[in-house]
Enzyme design. Structure first.
Site, PDB file in Angstrom:
ATOM      1  N   TYR A  67       0.200 -13.201  -0.164  1.00 23.37           N
ATOM      2  CA  TYR A  67       0.718 -12.966  -1.525  1.00 23.37           C
ATOM      3  C   TYR A  67       1.949 -12.076  -1.438  1.00 23.37           C
ATOM      4  CZ  TYR A  67      -2.408  -8.875  -0.960  1.00 23.37           C
ATOM      5  OH  TYR A  67      -3.062  -7.754  -0.481  1.00 23.37           O
ATOM      6  N   ASP A  96     -14.732   4.364  -0.152  1.00 23.40           N
ATOM      7  CA  ASP A  96     -15.296   3.865   1.109  1.00 23.40           C
ATOM      8  C   ASP A  96     -16.281   4.847   1.735  1.00 23.40           C
ATOM      9  OD1 ASP A  96     -13.820   1.577   0.848  1.00 23.40           O
ATOM     10  OD2 ASP A  96     -12.786   1.747   2.781  1.00 23.40           O
ATOM     11  N   ARG A 115       0.818  -1.226   0.000  1.00 23.15           N
ATOM     12  CA  ARG A 115       0.000   0.000   0.000  1.00 23.15           C
ATOM     13  C   ARG A 115       0.844   1.266   0.000  1.00 23.15           C
ATOM     14  NH1 ARG A 115      -5.437  -0.020   1.805  1.00 23.15           N
ATOM     15  NH2 ARG A 115      -6.104  -2.168   1.937  1.00 23.15           N
TER      16      ARG A 115
HETATM   17  C1  LIG Z   1      -7.550  -5.886   5.520  1.00 19.75           C
HETATM   18  C2  LIG Z   1      -7.970  -5.191   4.257  1.00 19.75           C
HETATM   19  C3  LIG Z   1      -7.530  -5.648   3.007  1.00 19.75           C
HETATM   20  C4  LIG Z   1      -7.946  -5.039   1.820  1.00 19.75           C
HETATM   21  N1  LIG Z   1      -7.496  -5.513   0.612  1.00 19.75           N
HETATM   22  C5  LIG Z   1      -7.906  -4.922  -0.539  1.00 19.75           C
HETATM   23  C6  LIG Z   1      -7.425  -5.400  -1.805  1.00 19.75           C
HETATM   24  O1  LIG Z   1      -6.637  -6.345  -1.875  1.00 19.75           O
HETATM   25  N2  LIG Z   1      -7.860  -4.785  -2.955  1.00 19.75           N
HETATM   26  C7  LIG Z   1      -8.732  -3.711  -2.912  1.00 19.75           C
HETATM   27  O2  LIG Z   1      -9.096  -3.181  -3.977  1.00 19.75           O
HETATM   28  N3  LIG Z   1      -9.195  -3.234  -1.713  1.00 19.75           N
HETATM   29  C8  LIG Z   1      -8.810  -3.800  -0.538  1.00 19.75           C
HETATM   30  N4  LIG Z   1      -9.238  -3.317   0.657  1.00 19.75           N
HETATM   31  C9  LIG Z   1     -10.158  -2.159   0.676  1.00 19.75           C
HETATM   32  C10 LIG Z   1      -9.401  -0.845   0.510  1.00 19.75           C
HETATM   33  O3  LIG Z   1      -8.353  -0.752   1.443  1.00 19.75           O
HETATM   34  C11 LIG Z   1     -10.344   0.354   0.710  1.00 19.75           C
HETATM   35  O4  LIG Z   1     -11.540   0.130   0.018  1.00 19.75           O
HETATM   36  C12 LIG Z   1      -9.677   1.617   0.181  1.00 19.75           C
HETATM   37  O5  LIG Z   1      -8.508   1.883   0.916  1.00 19.75           O
HETATM   38  C13 LIG Z   1     -10.640   2.793   0.260  1.00 19.75           C
HETATM   39  O6  LIG Z   1      -9.984   3.943  -0.204  1.00 19.75           O
HETATM   40  P1  LIG Z   1     -10.607   5.383   0.039  1.00 19.75           P
HETATM   41  O7  LIG Z   1      -9.639   6.329  -0.569  1.00 19.75           O
HETATM   42  O8  LIG Z   1     -12.031   5.406  -0.392  1.00 19.75           O
HETATM   43  O9  LIG Z   1     -10.644   5.569   1.633  1.00 19.75           O
HETATM   44  P2  LIG Z   1      -9.432   5.614   2.704  1.00 19.75           P
HETATM   45  O10 LIG Z   1      -8.316   4.714   2.304  1.00 19.75           O
HETATM   46  O11 LIG Z   1     -10.065   5.377   4.031  1.00 19.75           O
HETATM   47  O12 LIG Z   1      -8.909   7.101   2.611  1.00 19.75           O
HETATM   48  C14 LIG Z   1      -9.616   8.184   3.154  1.00 19.75           C
HETATM   49  C15 LIG Z   1      -8.637   9.318   3.394  1.00 19.75           C
HETATM   50  O13 LIG Z   1      -9.386  10.468   3.811  1.00 19.75           O
HETATM   51  C16 LIG Z   1      -8.744  11.081   4.929  1.00 19.75           C
HETATM   52  N5  LIG Z   1      -9.788  11.815   5.640  1.00 19.75           N
HETATM   53  C17 LIG Z   1     -10.794  11.311   6.402  1.00 19.75           C
HETATM   54  N6  LIG Z   1     -11.585  12.290   6.835  1.00 19.75           N
HETATM   55  C18 LIG Z   1     -11.092  13.462   6.321  1.00 19.75           C
HETATM   56  C19 LIG Z   1     -11.511  14.814   6.372  1.00 19.75           C
HETATM   57  N7  LIG Z   1     -12.603  15.199   7.052  1.00 19.75           N
HETATM   58  N8  LIG Z   1     -10.768  15.757   5.730  1.00 19.75           N
HETATM   59  C20 LIG Z   1      -9.653  15.402   5.020  1.00 19.75           C
HETATM   60  N9  LIG Z   1      -9.215  14.108   4.947  1.00 19.75           N
HETATM   61  C21 LIG Z   1      -9.938  13.155   5.564  1.00 19.75           C
HETATM   62  C22 LIG Z   1      -8.123   9.913   5.666  1.00 19.75           C
HETATM   63  O14 LIG Z   1      -7.056  10.336   6.510  1.00 19.75           O
HETATM   64  C23 LIG Z   1      -7.639   9.040   4.520  1.00 19.75           C
HETATM   65  O15 LIG Z   1      -6.349   9.399   4.081  1.00 19.75           O
HETATM   66  C24 LIG Z   1      -8.844  -3.928   1.869  1.00 19.75           C
HETATM   67  C25 LIG Z   1      -9.280  -3.437   3.112  1.00 19.75           C
HETATM   68  C26 LIG Z   1      -8.842  -4.051   4.297  1.00 19.75           C
HETATM   69  C27 LIG Z   1      -9.344  -3.536   5.618  1.00 19.75           C
END
Ligand SMILES: Cc1cc2nc3c(=O)[nH]c(=O)nc-3n(C[C@H](O)[C@H](O)[C@H](O)COP(=O)(O)OP(=O)(O)OC[C@H]3O[C@@H](n4cnc5c(N)ncnc54)[C@H](O)[C@@H]3O)c2cc1C
Length: 403
Positions: free
Chosen positions: A225, A305, A117
């Site tokens: 992996y 998410d 990551r």
């Molecule tokens: C154990 C595990 C394994 C996984 N494996 C996979 C995989 O193999 N393949 C895959 O596709 N997905 C996988 N996922 C899912 C994936 O990690 C998430 O779906 C993905 O990280 C979501 O990305 P995002 O950018 O939507 O949210 P996040 O990664 O949660 O990023 C949100 C960002 O917003 C910031 N933030 C929050 N609130 C505020 C605010 N008010 N103002 C400014 N910044 C803010 C946070 O600090 C963060 O940096 C896995 C998840 C887990 C738990």
């Protein structure tokens, strides 16, 4: 805003605000900038570091990343697996194998990567910082959101910012989501995930196949992996557990507890657990939410998410976030009015992301069966796997089919 977004000059006068610089927010910023928009990304954290853990990127996600010009940067950090394999927890018997071979590559064109990551975030951050028209503001938590007729204002990092649109890419506890639809806590799924890394040099050569390996057992499963070009083995150990609901990327886990959870499992699994770096073994309670019927209002929408938190049992949460950004950018380019573009994006994405959320939940039950149901599963498994990949990996976020 009534001009045509098909006009590149007009798009360049459109300013997008993005809350959150995770995988979703950063890849959306790149997708929007490629369509000519200027973008401000606000991240609450002081930097974009990630604790050790891996991520699988299937061809539906790598298609977008390559389109964003990241192929060369991903090459040295990605590992190219040869298969996805399911095994029995105790005997190690191979239950089903989906090869990632020439036929797979011919069909889906784009690679299946395994990456660390931190490596993926670094690749995205570098591209964002090198892209004129994107500013990345860290230590800037988006707090106050004021949508209006002429765009949207946010307060972040002690300043007020204006944009023509706001994308909430701020994760499962999204502030933007809450400001639109009110507070609603996500649901603990009863699953806890342990995540950690094993140096490849610490285990016997050939112990770990160059595949995504998933070991199915009663109320638990274990995934491993290679990442970082094969230097490290990423392990995800999922256990059904009540009474522990901390959700954090950095909550350290106790290896003794993990060993006890997987006592009696196949020796490969136990050997990997024994070699996990104790200072980089983290525990994560898994939460999700049901699919949302509405993702946005006026000039505000959600992504990743923030609107469709997805359990990791299809390895698709980040892939869906990456796809979201590409579809959003395309919809804005095709619509005359910002809000129209946002509603079109939401309409194109809701069914697919809900299907992946449901499939991931279903997999949690299937992976963790025991007794007779597990025996039937093991006999039946494999028949559907090819069809699953078609709708999932064959999706083109750069040209999504509205049907
Ligand atoms: C154990 C595990 C394994 C996984 N494996 C996979 C995989 O193999 N393949 C895959 O596709 N997905 C996988 N996922 C899912 C994936 O990690 C998430 O779906 C993905 O990280 C979501 O990305 P995002 O950018 O939507 O949210 P996040 O990664 O949660 O990023 C949100 C960002 O917003 C910031 N933030 C929050 N609130 C505020 C605010 N008010 N103002 C400014 N910044 C803010 C946070 O600090 C963060 O940096 C896995 C998840 C887990 C738990």
């Amino acid at each position: 805003m009534l001009w045509s977004f098909g006009d590149h000059e007009m798009l360049s006068m459109t300013h997008a605000l993005i809350a959150g610089a995770g995988i979703g927010g950063l890849s959306a910023a790149l997708s929007l900038a490629r369509r000519g928009l200027t973008v401000s990304v606000f991240e609450q954290a002081g930097g974009l570091g990630e604790v050790g853990a891996g991520i699988q990127l299937s061809p539906n996600a790598s298609r977008v990343l390559h389109h964003l010009g990241l192929e060369k940067a991903l090459e040295p950090v990605g590992f190219l697996p040869q298969a996805v394999e399911m095994r029995d927890w105790r005997s190690g018997r191979l239950l089903v194998s989906s090869p990632i071979d020439d036929a797979f590559r011919e069909k889906f064109v784009y690679p299946y990567y395994h990456v660390h990551r931190a490596d993926l975030l670094r690749v995205l951050e570098r591209a964002v910082r090198a892209q004129p028209g994107i500013e990345l503001l860290t230590s800037s938590r988006v707090e106050r959101i004021e949508p209006g007729d002429a765009g949207v204002h946010v307060e972040a990092g002690g300043a007020r910012h204006r944009g023509d649109l706001l994308v909430g890419a701020d994760g499962i506890h999204s502030t933007v989501r809450e400001s639109l639809f009110g507070a609603e806590a996500p649901t603990f799924t009863g699953n806890v995930a342990w995540r950690g890394l094993v140096p490849t040099s610490a285990v016997p050569q050939d112990l770990v196949r160059p595949a995504a390996s998933v070991w199915w057992g009663p109320r638990k499963h274990f995934v491993h992996y290679y990442v970082r070009g094969g230097e490290l083995i990423n392990c995800v150990c999922v256990v059904e557990k009540d009474g522990w609901e901390v959700e954090s990327w950095s909550e350290r886990g106790d290896l003794g507890e993990l060993r006890a959870d997987f006592a009696g499992w196949h020796e490969t699994v136990r050997l990997l657990i024994d070699n996990l770096d104790p200072n980089a073994c983290f525990k994560w309670a898994l939460f999700d939410r049901p699919p949302m019927p509405v993702w946005g209002l006026g000039p505000v929408t959600l992504l990743g998410d923030a609107c469709h938190p997805t359990l990791p049992f299809m390895a698709q949460g980040a892939a869906m976030a990456i796809e979201d950004g590409a579809v959003l950018a395309r919809c804005l380019a095709e619509c005359d009015v910002v809000a129209q573009g946002l509603r079109r994006y939401e309409g194109l994405r809701r069914a697919r992301t809900a299907r992946v959320q449901a499939g991931s939940r279903r997999n949690a039950r299937i992976f963790h069966l025991s007794g007779l149901p597990a025996l039937f599963r093991n006999l039946a498994v494999g028949r559907a796997s090819g069809r699953v990949m078609d709708w999932l990996y064959g999706y083109d976020a750069l040209d999504p089919d509205p049907s």
